[in-house]
Design an enzyme around this catalytic site. Structure first.
Site, short mmCIF file in Angstrom:
data_model
loop_
_atom_site.label_atom_id
_atom_site.label_comp_id
_atom_site.label_asym_id
_atom_site.label_seq_id
_atom_site.Cartn_x
_atom_site.Cartn_y
_atom_site.Cartn_z
N HIS A 1 -6.59 -3.61 13.55
CA HIS A 1 -5.29 -2.92 13.48
C HIS A 1 -5.41 -1.66 12.61
O HIS A 1 -5.06 -0.55 13.04
CB HIS A 1 -4.24 -3.87 12.91
CG HIS A 1 -2.87 -3.28 12.76
ND1 HIS A 1 -1.87 -3.48 13.67
CD2 HIS A 1 -2.35 -2.49 11.79
CE1 HIS A 1 -0.77 -2.83 13.29
NE2 HIS A 1 -1.04 -2.22 12.14
N GLU A 2 -5.91 -1.84 11.40
CA GLU A 2 -6.00 -0.68 10.49
C GLU A 2 -6.99 0.35 11.02
O GLU A 2 -6.82 1.55 10.81
CB GLU A 2 -6.38 -1.14 9.08
CG GLU A 2 -5.40 -2.13 8.43
CD GLU A 2 -3.95 -1.67 8.40
OE1 GLU A 2 -3.71 -0.44 8.46
OE2 GLU A 2 -3.05 -2.54 8.33
#
EC number: 3.4.17.19
Lengths: 503, 503
Positions: free
Chosen positions: A268-269
């Site tokens: 995600h990051e």
């Protein structure tokens, strides 16, 4: 022309100065969240406050307004480059917004929200809404004052939305969230009633941190994260921060008894990071050198986390690698793993929700925020409103306000209008994926063979390079040929979950 | 009185603002040196330049001069607290120094030194003094211009010394360095001729980094380094930085084939850190909240590294622990280890020199700098001058300028007047140790039993707490009852090395 050239130079220099403050403050925050010694934090917060104040002065100075007015003269403006034109437009918007708030009022508000955040933390731990209510009430009052000062276009809540998603309106969100909610509520209910619930126990075993870290680094490399222009650290709450395109930092959190947290958190990051790392060098030193909106940013983290990272194709390629890192824990089939990491079920806590029900958590917050600002709903009414909506859309009710209306930090910081970004991200991601699948017919073959770089490059070409040079709606229209349409997300979820739950 | 109170408030607020910039810039530098991604460094340097420029503006603004003038009115000044009085004096000194340099001239100089540092790096690698000479020549010219603008008291070189060691003069250094040199040169020669040379081969084996790190952390804890207000990282060139007393960071470098580098490096930096961590809370938010001079700071790092860390008493207590970390490498007696880590021999490279000959390296640099500014010696004359002095004081000569006049970065950055601090540190440390031994008769028993905290507390009481509230000479006089006397250092070295080399 000489005069306006001089105004342009001064304007560009001021913007670069402001951007330097943003970058420095970004590092100060990163440091606070990753490893700053506890004892120095109060003094560090003072420093952050002082520097922020200096930046605010520079960003609201009368001379900046004068340079803007000069550059906005139509013949001058027409002669500017595309980047400078957008920089003038963006800066004007920010400038007007900032100068409309009297400094004293803003300072009171900063003190209030800083107190409110501490109070919220305590209130949440004690499930004691009453202690937080007066703070929330005041924050709403201040926010309403700000809305009056900024001026209302459309509805009052639109003024707030525009801060996080430029151009977004209540009318538009009613359309897209309304359409989505109507279809998601029955789909979620059908899933809950399916007899084919995935087995998930094996995900909750002991997973050595070092091996998790190794695998995270491996996946980052596969996704094309540039380690010469970024780094991975640890923090209690994972985040990504783009200090400049050559210095983009992400964090993750390794849980010893859950392999999925760091795994999907890192992916995600990294989605956020790929965006920031691949902004055009032409935008460096300007305030356009960042993602164009919270929603578009979130579309990238969620595209990589969900569309790619939670797909069968991805795990066909990478599950063997993951098994090598955890041979004892993952003696299951790739299908078992895929299904387990895609469980969907109604839950109370947003940040733990799955890809599908997550959107219902957001829609609830959206509807409540809209009611606060457009219908005058009071802080005291929120717990009941919250619980009723959870009952209606998710079929469950919090037992206390700690796992209900008090669960999120956002309102204590005054961030009304922020929540919709998360689901906008899901919708943008699904709509962009549809175009991607059509323009790159071998898309899923690439994923299945672990050849992710062409996908990153396609997104760089369509999204990342532009930074804030294009607005969210310009971007989505230029890429997909259509304005935002919630059906892409619904069809994507329907297809995925019909298969997993054999509906 | 009302007016001056207002001036005081504004003055204190401005100082706090400047301190916030210092703290933020400190973090930006720390980050650049410990782990900032390479690709973002150019943009980060721009940000550092921009913030430094902003800080300079605030520190040289006319209104600051006006507040100072108001506070300096004798009846107002008398009414100020001790801290505010010193703050006014210190700020006046810095202010006058800064406003005397025309901004354009200073900017030219910054560009020059930044180019010169790159050129120096290349010149050193190629042992090519000719390519660096024109830069050095220009830096000397600019520095001479600055001296003229600042104004000369005593000799021209005194003006430079005062920046690093407030109040220090050429006359004073001639006295102390002259006295020291006269005695050290024959002592060093006697050591070189001693038949009792320690065996050192065992120090140069493979020492696993992880074990070195563990031992470093253990020693930091023993010394009373506060990990809730500090951290240990790695960097190519070890350093300490006190961002605020609650956030003091040190770095070290682990060499796989040399156990002493990280070991004594860590103790050295911890000495700096103990100083910064134990400054009185009353000074937080002021520019007095740091060490009082380079020399006094260095006295603390060298006290801990040499007086304590290279003493027989220290290793009587800790050698067993070190052996446990490296049982295969350190199968020697504690005496063998003590003698090996205290080898003294003439060498060409300052940063690799031992505790004794190090001072001769510094005295050479001092004499050369003095000749440049007080006698007009030219850059072109330096290599010959350098080599002659090494021959005379150390009995050896560089084979090329890379290991000679080009070895240090200092001059390329314009830091003339800085070198003496290192040996001043040694002298201060020896003189303070003499008092410490008298006031704390069980001092060496404490060291031998690993009870180092009372020593840290004694130094906090005498040195650390005051930050910049006392000048170097005030400190040394108040602690030892005498002004600086080089004989303490000489007697300490004579005693130590007579024993080790059986002279």
């Amino acid at each position: 022309m000489t005069i306006s050239n001089k105004a342009l130079d001064l304007f560009v220099e001021r913007i670069a100065l402001i951007k330097s403050y943003e970058e420095s403050l970004g590092l100060l925050y990163w440091d606070l969240r990753t490893g700053a010694p506890r004892k120095g934090m109060d003094v560090r917060s003072e420093a952050i406050g002082n520097l922020s104040g200096q930046m605010f002065k520079l960003a609201t100075a009368p001379e900046l307004g004068e340079w803007l007015s000069e550059l906005e003269q139509s013949d001058t403006y027409e002669g500017l480059s595309e980047i400078h034109q957008r920089l003038v437009t963006e800066t004007r918007k920010e400038y007007d917004r900032s100068v409309k708030i009297p400094p004293k009022l803003y300072q009171e508000y900063v003190v209030l929200t800083s107190q409110a955040e501490s109070m919220w933390e305590e209130a949440k731990a004690n499930s004691d809404f009453a202690s937080f209510e007066p703070y929330l009430d005041k924050i709403i009052t201040y926010t309403n004052q700000f809305i009056d000062l900024w001026g209302v276009k459309g509805t009052r809540y639109d003024t707030l939305l525009d801060m996080y998603e430029p151009g977004m309106t209540t009318a538009e969100l009613d359309r897209v969230f309304g359409g989505l909610r109507e279809k998601l509520v029955p789909l979620s209910a059908a899933i809950a009633n399916s007899p084919h619930q995935p087995e998930t126990g094996f995900l909750k075993q002991q997973y050595a941190k070092e091996a998790q870290k190794k695998f995270s680094l491996f996946i980052l490399e596969q996704m094309g994260f540039d380690f010469t222009g970024g780094r991975l650290d640890e923090s209690a709450h994972p985040f990504a921060t783009g200090l400049n395109p050559g210095d983009v930092r992400i964090t993750t959190r390794y849980l010893a008894d859950d392999v999925t947290s760091a795994l999907f958190g890192t992916i995600h990051e990294c989605g956020h990071a790929l965006y920031e790392q691949n902004i055009s060098k032409d935008l460096i030193g300007t305030t356009l050198c960042t993602g164009t909106s919270m929603g578009i940013h979130e579309s990238q983290s969620r595209f990589w986390e969900n569309v790619i990272g939670r797909s069968m194709g991805f795990w066909k390629r990478y599950f063997g690698d993951l098994q090598q890192h955890f041979p004892n824990q993952l003696d299951v089939s790739v299908e078992d793993f895929y299904r387990a990491t895609n469980v969907s079920q109604p839950s109370l806590i947003r940040i733990e929700a799955d890809e599908l029900t997550y959107n219902l958590h957001i829609i609830i917050r959206y509807e409540i925020e809209k009611q606060i600002f457009n219908e005058g709903v009071k802080a005291s009414e929120l717990p009941a409103l919250w619980n009723a909506k959870y009952k209606e859309y998710l079929g469950i009710e919090p037992e206390n306000d700690g796992e209900g209306v008090l669960q999120d930090v956002h309102w204590s910081g005054g961030s009304f209008g922020y929540f919709p970004s998360y689901s906008l991200g899901n919708m943008y991601a699904a709509q962009i994926t549809d175009t991607l699948e059509r323009e790159m017919p071998n898309f899923w073959e690439l994923v299945e063979s672990g050849n992710l770089i062409p996908i990153k490059e396609w997104l760089t070409d369509k999204v990342y390079q532009y930074g804030k040079l294009r607005t969210p709606s310009e971007l989505i229209t230029s890429i997909t040929g259509k304005s935002l349409d919630p059906d892409y997300l619904f069809r994507y979820l329907e297809k995925k979950y019909t298969d997993i739950y054999k509906l």
